[in-house]
Scaffold this active site. Structure first.
Site, mmCIF file in Angstrom:
data_model
loop_
_atom_site.group_PDB
_atom_site.id
_atom_site.type_symbol
_atom_site.label_atom_id
_atom_site.label_comp_id
_atom_site.label_asym_id
_atom_site.label_seq_id
_atom_site.Cartn_x
_atom_site.Cartn_y
_atom_site.Cartn_z
ATOM 1 C CB CYS A 2 -0.876 0.034 1.239
ATOM 2 S SG CYS A 2 -1.804 -1.460 1.520
ATOM 3 N NE ARG A 27 4.522 1.679 -1.181
ATOM 4 C CZ ARG A 27 5.487 1.507 -0.268
ATOM 5 N NH1 ARG A 27 6.681 1.968 -0.491
ATOM 6 N NH2 ARG A 27 5.235 0.906 0.865
ATOM 7 C CD1 TRP A 76 -0.912 -5.128 -3.974
ATOM 8 C CD2 TRP A 76 -0.812 -6.318 -2.086
ATOM 9 N NE1 TRP A 76 -0.445 -6.385 -4.286
ATOM 10 C CE2 TRP A 76 -0.375 -7.136 -3.149
ATOM 11 C CE3 TRP A 76 -0.837 -6.865 -0.801
ATOM 12 C CZ2 TRP A 76 0.026 -8.454 -2.968
ATOM 13 C CZ3 TRP A 76 -0.439 -8.181 -0.622
ATOM 14 C CH2 TRP A 76 -0.012 -8.963 -1.700
ATOM 15 C CG ASN A 102 0.839 1.669 3.821
ATOM 16 O OD1 ASN A 102 -0.298 1.783 3.407
ATOM 17 N ND2 ASN A 102 1.888 2.220 3.238
ATOM 18 N N GLY A 103 0.337 -1.931 6.387
ATOM 19 C CA GLY A 103 0.810 -2.951 7.327
ATOM 20 C C GLY A 103 -0.293 -3.946 7.639
ATOM 21 C CD GLU A 485 17.129 -11.385 -10.831
ATOM 22 O OE1 GLU A 485 16.713 -12.070 -9.884
ATOM 23 O OE2 GLU A 485 16.699 -10.240 -11.084
ATOM 24 C CE LYS A 489 13.554 -8.965 -12.738
ATOM 25 N NZ LYS A 489 14.326 -9.100 -11.529
ATOM 26 C CD GLU A 492 9.831 -9.849 -11.008
ATOM 27 O OE1 GLU A 492 9.242 -9.536 -9.976
ATOM 28 O OE2 GLU A 492 11.052 -9.668 -11.164
ATOM 29 C CG HIS A 508 19.474 -35.916 -10.541
ATOM 30 N ND1 HIS A 508 19.870 -37.166 -10.142
ATOM 31 C CD2 HIS A 508 20.592 -35.265 -10.936
ATOM 32 C CE1 HIS A 508 21.186 -37.272 -10.259
ATOM 33 N NE2 HIS A 508 21.646 -36.131 -10.745
ATOM 34 C CE LYS A 607 11.453 -1.687 -6.789
ATOM 35 N NZ LYS A 607 12.173 -2.590 -7.695
HETATM 36 O O1 M6R Z 1 13.447 -4.627 -1.532
HETATM 37 P P1 M6R Z 1 14.052 -5.997 -1.538
HETATM 38 O O2 M6R Z 1 15.340 -6.053 -2.327
HETATM 39 O O3 M6R Z 1 14.220 -6.574 -0.174
HETATM 40 O O4 M6R Z 1 13.012 -6.902 -2.322
HETATM 41 C C1 M6R Z 1 13.195 -8.284 -2.435
HETATM 42 C C2 M6R Z 1 12.231 -8.880 -3.422
HETATM 43 O O5 M6R Z 1 10.916 -8.593 -3.066
HETATM 44 C C3 M6R Z 1 12.471 -8.360 -4.845
HETATM 45 O O6 M6R Z 1 13.777 -8.590 -5.269
HETATM 46 C C4 M6R Z 1 11.493 -9.032 -5.830
HETATM 47 O O7 M6R Z 1 11.787 -10.389 -5.940
HETATM 48 C C5 M6R Z 1 11.494 -8.340 -7.177
HETATM 49 N N1 M6R Z 1 10.152 -8.257 -7.672
HETATM 50 C C6 M6R Z 1 12.267 -9.048 -8.211
HETATM 51 O O8 M6R Z 1 12.273 -8.381 -9.424
#
Ligand code: M6R
Length: 612
Positions: A2, A27, A76, A102-103, A485, A489, A492, A508, A607
């Site tokens: 949020c 966010r 959110w 938020n939270g 990674e 990417k 997501e 395996h 985010k």
């Molecule tokens: O702010 P942070 O680096 O702690 O965030 C960690 C993950 O939430 C962040 O890397 C997430 O996996 C991204 N969406 C990846 O692109």
């Protein structure tokens, strides 16, 4: 997750709130709302499900709502579905107390039942409405005194919160309270701002206060007073944000992600230059003594998502340059495991936002267990940066796209520099090799630029992937970490099922998933392991897979196996991850836009993951 924005000053609040909320859209959210108050008049609350443009239409871009003090929120959904009634702000039954939050309030059910017994009723399914009514209860109990009401409510609430509250009897004032959810307070001439993240207020001010855990702030026009939980006034230092406003804008690029991919040469260079002076690494903010570094025999790297993948890569680098053993742990697992941490160890917590709930909890756990901690963090003044014993700031600047690119790259070089410096301090590297490695790290920015020049070819190849339903990333060692990674990417932002496997694991189990036209993306940069990975590429190709490879210039024989090869410039294999990840970022970007998706704001994602 949020987003919160609040403003009190002489200007009209609603357009400022909408503008600030638009800067927090990245966010992630599913509904939005504002509450604005014009002097003594009743507060106007407007909220709706959907994107901010709905709110902008309802209010004629905020112009239809009069008042110079207000709070706004993008929600959110956690408790209750996305709807107008669950959207924030929430109000007490008599409208005296209005708040955004938020939270997550963990004991909201218990508090809700108590409040119902006291005659309160609830319109929404949210935990926030419970917090508002709890504040209202104490407000009435303690003679309409906002600080008393907030501090008593805070003592009852378990969980995390950044709360902004307006009280009917206190026009022109906003009260804020915080625990484990990010919130900053900005100040300018005759104006005060509150926000959950810097980009929301960067256009208006760079002077900020960081409100601490279990603290309260009272915002008036151009003035802020801070209180501790005992309602005593406390002093806070004013800090200047160095990010400039333009860095949080798209700057001519179609999407933030593409802009941030292109910013990588600069921000990697900035991060390296921030600590390398005259051919030596100087960590002013890393206060570990030489004796402590020499005594280290274990490093735990703890993080989530892409930051965890940085740790996966760095374990090879640290173990190769030093005699320190490394364990890489997902923060969400680490925090609930009863790990026996070694005495002479260091916990390195990596986080772009510095606010990821699991990473923060893991950091606290490591501290409780008595080991030293080091944060590799991008957001200045964030919780992890403040609570870690040592901090190494990456200089990626504001990262807006949910899919991280430039922050990831800066974390990686920060880790290389740490590893190198640990090796030097422990006399585990010769001066000549130290200088050679440092020189190699210095070449990364220009080599990333070179890869970016090849993006048209990558776009062409990516167009072929737009309609695939599965992808597999394979590699060994550092290449496996980069595959993880690349896979994250792709999934997501393109919503394509993808998985990363250590190439040696294929036989395996996963190889049974390979069939005609399955896409396999192989990362092949580790000289000692090339032949092994090529064998795996041949194995999947012979079962019908379409194989693509990212490899180093010179490995042209890979074209015998792969239908598309992307070449990265030569670099020492320990640092190849900084280069091989770039084509994978570009591929996922182009596939996502090829599918017509909102690349900067992928569905269901936020985010900064500030709740568990
Ligand atoms: O702010 P942070 O680096 O702690 O965030 C960690 C993950 O939430 C962040 O890397 C997430 O996996 C991204 N969406 C990846 O692109």
């Amino acid at each position: 997750m949020c987003g919160i924005v609040g403003f009190t000053g002489n200007n009209q609040a609603a357009p400022i709130l909408l503008d600030g909320l638009s800067k927090l859209e990245y966010r992630g959210y599913d509904s939005a709302g504002i509450a604005v108050r014009n002097g003594e008049a009743e507060t106007e609350v407007i909220k709706e499900k959907g994107k901010l443009k709905v709110l902008a239409e309802m209010t004629n871009d905020g112009k239809a709502v009069k008042g110079t003090c207000g709070i706004g929120h993008t929600r959110w959904a956690t408790h209750g579905d996305p709807s107008a009634v669950n959207a924030h702000p929430h109000s007490s039954d008599d409208g005296n107390v209005i708040a955004v939050h938020n939270g997550i309030i963990e004991n909201y059910q218990e508090q809700r039942e108590k409040l119902i017994k006291k005659g309160y009723s609830f319109k929404s399914q949210t935990d926030t409405e419970v917090a508002v009514k709890l504040i209202d209860y104490y407000y009435k109990k303690y003679s309409n005194e906002p600080i008393e009401a907030l501090s008593h409510a805070m003592m009852r609430i378990r969980g995390s919160y950044a709360l902004c509250v307006m009280f009917k009897d206190y026009p022109g004032e906003i009260y804020c309270a915080r625990k484990d959810s990010p919130m900053i307070i900005g100040i300018a001439d005759d104006e005060s701002y509150v926000a959950s993240d810097v980009p929301a207020i960067l256009k208006y001010t760079r002077k900020v206060y960081y409100i601490g855990n279990m603290e309260i702030a009272k915002l008036e026009k151009g003035n802020v007073i801070f209180y501790n939980i005992d309602s005593e006034i406390i002093e806070k230092p004013l800090t200047e944000i160095k990010w400039d406003a333009a860095s949080a804008e798209k700057g001519g690029y179609e999407h933030f992600m593409l802009k941030e991919i292109h910013e990588q040469p600069k921000v990697i260079r900035d991060t390296v230059n921030s600590v390398v002076k005259d051919g030596i690494v100087h960590f002013d903010s890393v206060t570990l003594t030489d004796d402590e570094i020499k005594a280290l025999d274990q490093v735990y790297i703890i993080a989530c998502g892409s930051a965890y993948h940085v740790g996966m890569d760095l374990q090879y680098v640290i173990e190769s340059l030093t005699s320190i053993s490394v364990r890489v742990e997902l923060a969400s697992e680490f925090r609930y495991r009863d790990m026996k941490l070694k005495k002479n160890s260091l916990a390195i917590v990596i986080s772009q936002s510095g606010e990821t709930a699991d990473s923060l909890a893991a950091l606290r756990l490591a501290k409780d267990k008595g080991i030293k901690t080091l944060g590799i963090v991008n957001v200045v003044g964030s919780s992890i940066a403040r609570e870690a014993d040592n901090v190494f700031y990456t200089l990626a600047g504001p990262e807006i796209s949910v899919a991280t690119t430039k922050a990831y790259s800066c974390q990686l070089v920060a880790g290389y520099l740490l590893a190198l410096q640990f090796a030097k301090t422990r006399d585990e590297i010769e001066d000549i090799s130290y200088t050679k490695f440092l020189n190699e790290i210095n070449t990364i920015p220009e080599k990333v630029e070179k890869i970016l020049e090849d993006k048209v070819r990558l776009q062409w190849y990516s167009n072929k992937l737009v309609n695939i339903s599965d992808a597999f990333f394979i590699g060994r060692g550092i290449d496996y970490a980069i595959g993880m990674e690349g896979s994250l990417k792709l999934k997501e932002i393109s919503y394509i099922h993808s998985e990363a496997y250590a190439a040696g694991e294929l036989k395996h189990g996963p190889i049974s998933l390979i069939e005609d036209s399955t896409v396999v993306i192989s990362v092949v940069t580790q000289d000692k392991l090339i032949e092994k990975t090529v064998s795996n590429m041949v194995e999947v190709k012979s079962r019908g897979a379409k194989v693509m490879a990212v490899t180093t210039v010179g490995n042209y024989f890979l074209e015998d196996t792969a239908e598309f090869v992307c070449y990265i410039p030569q670099i020492h294999s320990l640092f190849s991850g900084s280069l091989s990840v770039i084509p994978l970022q570009l591929i996922s970007y182009y596939v996502s836009i090829g599918k017509g998706y909102d690349v900067d704001k992928p569905r269901n994602l936020a985010k900064s993951v500030t709740v568990e």
